[in-house]
Design an enzyme around this catalytic site. Structure first.
Site, PDB file in Angstrom:
ATOM      1  N   HIS A   1       0.874  -1.174   0.000  1.00 13.36           N
ATOM      2  CA  HIS A   1       0.000   0.000   0.000  1.00 13.36           C
ATOM      3  C   HIS A   1       0.916   1.231   0.000  1.00 13.36           C
ATOM      4  CE1 HIS A   1      -2.919   2.795   1.798  1.00 13.36           C
ATOM      5  NE2 HIS A   1      -3.858   1.927   1.480  1.00 13.36           N
TER       6      HIS A   1
ATOM      7  N   ASP B   1       3.082  -4.232   8.014  1.00  7.60           N
ATOM      8  CA  ASP B   1       1.790  -3.551   8.041  1.00  7.60           C
ATOM      9  C   ASP B   1       0.714  -4.626   8.229  1.00  7.60           C
ATOM     10  OD1 ASP B   1      -0.572  -2.307   7.512  1.00  7.60           O
ATOM     11  OD2 ASP B   1      -0.007  -1.546   5.526  1.00  7.60           O
TER      12      ASP B   1
ATOM     13  N   GLN C   1      -4.561  -5.317   7.159  1.00 10.54           N
ATOM     14  CA  GLN C   1      -5.585  -6.239   6.630  1.00 10.54           C
ATOM     15  C   GLN C   1      -5.561  -7.582   7.348  1.00 10.54           C
ATOM     16  OE1 GLN C   1      -7.913  -5.363   4.650  1.00 10.54           O
ATOM     17  NE2 GLN C   1      -7.092  -3.436   3.849  1.00 10.54           N
TER      18      GLN C   1
ATOM     19  N   LYS D   1     -10.352  -0.757  10.871  1.00  8.59           N
ATOM     20  CA  LYS D   1     -10.504  -1.958  10.033  1.00  8.59           C
ATOM     21  C   LYS D   1     -10.776  -3.194  10.876  1.00  8.59           C
ATOM     22  CE  LYS D   1      -7.889  -0.132   6.270  1.00  8.59           C
ATOM     23  NZ  LYS D   1      -7.859  -0.153   4.856  1.00  8.59           N
TER      24      LYS D   1
ATOM     25  N   CYS E   1      -4.809   2.280  -3.619  1.00 11.47           N
ATOM     26  CA  CYS E   1      -3.545   2.825  -3.063  1.00 11.47           C
ATOM     27  C   CYS E   1      -2.375   1.874  -3.305  1.00 11.47           C
ATOM     28  CB  CYS E   1      -3.662   3.132  -1.571  1.00 11.47           C
ATOM     29  SG  CYS E   1      -5.007   4.216  -1.148  1.00 11.47           S
TER      30      CYS E   1
HETATM   31  N1  ALA Z   1      -6.264   0.871   2.490  1.00 13.01           N
HETATM   32  C1  ALA Z   1      -7.654   0.864   2.338  1.00 13.01           C
HETATM   33  C2  ALA Z   1      -8.084  -0.102   1.273  1.00 13.01           C
HETATM   34  O1  ALA Z   1      -7.348  -0.940   0.889  1.00 13.01           O
HETATM   35  C3  ALA Z   1      -8.228   2.200   2.196  1.00 13.01           C
HETATM   36  O2  ALA Z   1      -9.194   0.002   0.825  1.00 13.01           O
END
Ligand code: ALA
Length: 419
Positions: free
Chosen positions: A132, A212, A215, A238, A377
């Protein structure tokens, strides 16, 4: 729903957002990788804090003391979630802030030459091509300011990290401090990266790993001890929590040696005319008045998540399998990333040759279906894969088989309109 138990029904009903129509339709929310919806208990924690508990933690009165206790209790909760010590948890505004904080702290270390954690002009910063932008841009800037080299490591054809490529780049490191920057799970490919192996390999070649986890945390078991990762971050929003709150984890000995990126109130013990004496970590990284509501909401979200984790996992596995099967039936639809159901999270980035992803998202929105379109992104990854843009469907445990059925029906309608 699906093997849909009362438990699933009950879990979904905890999300008030599903009680209202969107564009005159029931909301089909398939954009949880961008941000998750909030359960009532998290929303209530915000109302409770602002209505009955609100204060800063800087004073000594009842509400201030209570606020301090709540902040430290939230830090403890995050630490037990990540399986680390609570002093290894720094509160930030989110992953983007965590990664910028870290890059800036390395810059100040370099400028102040105040520890043996210094990157030097001979250091290398290795970044995965799938990252990202928030895990690329801070490192690009840092490498320019320090004058060290930034390089990218790539992927295998099935969307996994190319460990051989990483190792060949690690081998050419000569400096004592280098960085490897990588996501635990890609926000586009959905691949779960072998973070433990990456850490092992990187440590062999004097490299620290910055991961990171944005997710990952709402889908995987994350254990800082087992992964042996040096720095890890995630965003509260998230994982069912509020926006504007996030976490930076760092191993104790590293946080101790790192310079601070910001200076100001609350991070200092004593200020003299020409000197100062900063607090120890993690508080030295938390200058100013913190986002107390966010910190308290994050605890509420993690408590909710941990309580429902077994059910969430069960539901997500079933939904992921079902959506994957349905997507695979659509002619010409290409799923970007790993095809291995065991090594991915419930998120699919897709591409249809004759349909612009933005047009698709706008058409689906008319039916109350929320998906994400564009490059998410990850401009470098899209360029690397030679795909201009994709549309992404991402699931959470409040979704149902009916959501997927409705989405697939409308997707087919759009395909026959444009395709
Ligand atoms: N990083 C976030 C996405 O993947 C905003 O949607």
């Amino acid at each position: 729903m699906n093997p849909s138990s009362n438990l699933h029904n009950n879990l979904r009903q905890q999300f008030p957002i599903f009680g209202q129509p969107i564009n005159g339709q029931s909301l089909i929310y398939l954009d949880s990788a961008a941000t998750t919806q909030k359960p009532k208990v998290v929303i209530d924690s915000q109302i409770e804090f602002y209505s009955r508990q609100y204060s800063s933690n800087h004073s000594v009165h009842f509400l201030a003391n209570q606020c301090s206790l709540m902040v430290e209790s939230s830090r403890q909760c995050v630490a037990s979630f990540l399986k680390c010590e609570s002093k290894e948890i720094v509160f930030t505004a989110g992953s983007t802030h965590s990664l910028n904080l870290l890059a800036n702290a390395f810059l100040f270390n370099f400028l102040e030459s105040n520890s043996n954690l210094n990157l030097t002009k001979d250091s290398r910063i290795l970044v995965c091509i799938a990252e990202h932008h928030s895990n690329i841009l801070p490192w690009q800037r840092l490498s320019k300011l320090i004058g060290c080299q930034l390089e990218y490591f790539g992927l295998t054809p099935d969307g996994q990290i190319d460990l051989l490529d990483l190792e060949s780049k690690l081998k050419s490191n000569t400096s004592k401090v280098n960085l490897v920057c990588v996501s635990h799970v890609s926000n586009v490919l959905a691949t779960i990266n072998p973070l433990d192996k990456i850490c092992n390999l990187s440590h062999k070649y004097n490299s620290l790993v910055v991961a990171d986890g944005t997710q990952a945390v709402s889908h995987l078991e994350v254990d800082m001890q087992k992964l042996d990762v040096d720095f890890y971050c995630f965003s509260g929003h998230k994982i069912y929590g509020p926006t504007g709150i996030g976490v930076l984890y760092g191993k104790s000995e590293l946080l101790n040696k790192l310079s601070v990126d910001q200076v100001g109130g609350e991070m200092v013990n004593q200020v003299e005319l020409l000197g100062n004496n900063y607090k120890s970590y993690p508080w030295k990284f938390e200058a100013g008045t913190a986002n107390f509501a966010g910190i308290i909401g994050l605890k509420s979200a993690l408590d909710w998540f941990v309580t429902n984790k077994v059910e969430i996992e069960k539901i997500e596995i079933q939904l992921q399998k079902y959506l994957h099967l349905e997507l695979k039936k659509i002619p010409d639809l290409r799923i970007i990333g790993s095809d291995n159901p065991k090594n991915r999270i419930p998120l699919f980035s897709c591409y249809l040759p004759r349909i612009n992803s933005l047009d698709l998202a706008i058409e689906l929105d008319l039916w109350g279906i929320a998906i994400r379109s564009g490059q998410h992104c990850t401009g470098l990854l899209h360029e690397y894969l030679d795909v201009f843009s994709t549309w992404r469907v991402s699931l959470a445990a409040y979704n149902t088989n009916e959501d997927i059925d409705f989405f697939i029906t409308k997707l087919k309608q759009v395909i026959s309109k444009f395709g």
